[in-house]
Write a protein that holds these residues in place. Structure first.
Motif, PDB file in Angstrom:
ATOM      1  N   MET A   1     -26.983   1.476  10.461  1.00 40.95           N
ATOM      2  CA  MET A   1     -28.133   2.364  10.673  1.00 40.95           C
ATOM      3  C   MET A   1     -28.919   2.566   9.382  1.00 40.95           C
ATOM      4  N   ALA A   2     -28.182   2.750   8.272  1.00 37.87           N
ATOM      5  CA  ALA A   2     -28.864   2.962   6.993  1.00 37.87           C
ATOM      6  C   ALA A   2     -29.671   1.737   6.587  1.00 37.87           C
ATOM      7  N   ILE A   3     -29.077   0.559   6.787  1.00 42.11           N
ATOM      8  CA  ILE A   3     -29.796  -0.673   6.454  1.00 42.11           C
ATOM      9  C   ILE A   3     -31.019  -0.836   7.351  1.00 42.11           C
ATOM     10  N   GLY A   4     -30.842  -0.526   8.641  1.00 41.86           N
ATOM     11  CA  GLY A   4     -31.968  -0.633   9.575  1.00 41.86           C
ATOM     12  C   GLY A   4     -33.091   0.307   9.207  1.00 41.86           C
ATOM     13  N   ARG A   5     -32.756   1.551   8.878  1.00 43.75           N
ATOM     14  CA  ARG A   5     -33.781   2.507   8.461  1.00 43.75           C
ATOM     15  C   ARG A   5     -34.486   2.044   7.189  1.00 43.75           C
ATOM     16  N   GLY A   6     -33.701   1.462   6.263  1.00 40.12           N
ATOM     17  CA  GLY A   6     -34.295   0.972   5.026  1.00 40.12           C
ATOM     18  C   GLY A   6     -35.323  -0.117   5.277  1.00 40.12           C
ATOM     19  N   PHE A   7     -34.975  -1.086   6.137  1.00 37.48           N
ATOM     20  CA  PHE A   7     -35.910  -2.159   6.452  1.00 37.48           C
ATOM     21  C   PHE A   7     -37.128  -1.633   7.214  1.00 37.48           C
TER      22      PHE A   7
END
Length: 254
Positions: A1-7
């Motif tokens: 989720m954190a990686i997705g939000r970052g992208f």
């Protein structure tokens, strides 16, 4: 989720970063010398509006015309595809979606070769935009019209004596309201911003706003071009936001 939000945030910033720069360029007296060189000015925005307002108004009328034609043709087509299994149904659906896979230049050249006398009147420009936008309207409305719950409510209303017009006005249209509004705004936005087909079909008397925007970047100062871009975005961005509010997920699923 954190990686997705970052992208996701990276993509948002990448898309929105040019907007403040456009505003700075459009309000700088002499942009080649740097940020707000020569002072802050609204002169370029006034000049840009004076340049493009006839084309903006023409694009607005064109978009409304395309919208009316798409609705008149696309709503019955979406109903037919969603509600009836008939020989050639898949062929009809594929035929409607063909313009999505064909380059705009090919659509424009085909129309010019088939109807050369209609170009001067502006009818080819309308036809080209209808061909380009109609698949989006049908693809958005067909899933909404095919909902089992909606079909069941219409059947119940029919057994209670409701006429076809009553079922349409009081059951069908309210049930697909969000999808219908999203489809109409989508068609309007696509028509206002369409360039590929329009570039080959416009005439000096029938020039759209995107065509004039292209001309501005080729022939005018960068400040005027930036100002015209802001004016163009003022027409398109609110409609895009409305699409997301009214049914962006439905369009994505379609």
């Amino acid at each position: 989720m954190a990686i997705g939000r970052g992208f996701t945030w990276f993509a948002v910033l990448l898309c929105l970063a040019p907007m403040p720069l456009l505003l700075v360029v459009a309000t700088t007296a002499n942009w080649p010398l740097g940020f707000w060189a020569g002072g802050f000015t609204l002169g370029w925005l006034r000049e840009g509006w004076a340049t493009v307002h006839p084309y903006a108004l023409f694009s607005l009328r064109l978009a409304l015309t395309v919208l009316a034609i798409d609705l008149a043709v696309g709503l019955p087509a979406a109903w037919l595809i969603a509600r009836h299994a008939f020989p050639g149904r898949q062929a009809l659906l594929a035929l409607i979606n063909v313009p999505l896979a064909v380059p705009g230049i090919a659509i424009a050249l085909a129309l010019i070769l088939a109807y050369p006398l209609a170009r001067a009147s502006g009818l080819l420009l309308i036809a080209g935009q209808v061909v380009y936008t109609l698949p989006f309207l049908v693809a958005t409305l067909a899933p909404a019209l095919a909902q089992p719950a909606l079909i069941e409510r219409e059947a119940v209303a029919r057994t209670l004596g409701a006429s076809a017009m009553q079922r349409l006005l009081y059951i069908t249209l309210p049930a697909i309201r969000s999808a219908l509004l999203a489809a109409l705004i989508l068609v309007f936005t696509l028509s206002m911003g369409e360039f590929n087909v329009s570039f080959f079909l416009f005439t000096p008397l029938n020039k759209t706003l995107p065509i004039e925007l292209y001309s501005a970047y080729i022939t005018n100062r960068v400040e005027v071009a930036a100002a015209i871009t802001l004016i163009f975005l003022a027409f398109v961005v609110p409609a895009a936001i409305a699409i997301e509010r009214l049914g962006g997920s439905k369009i994505g699923q379609a």
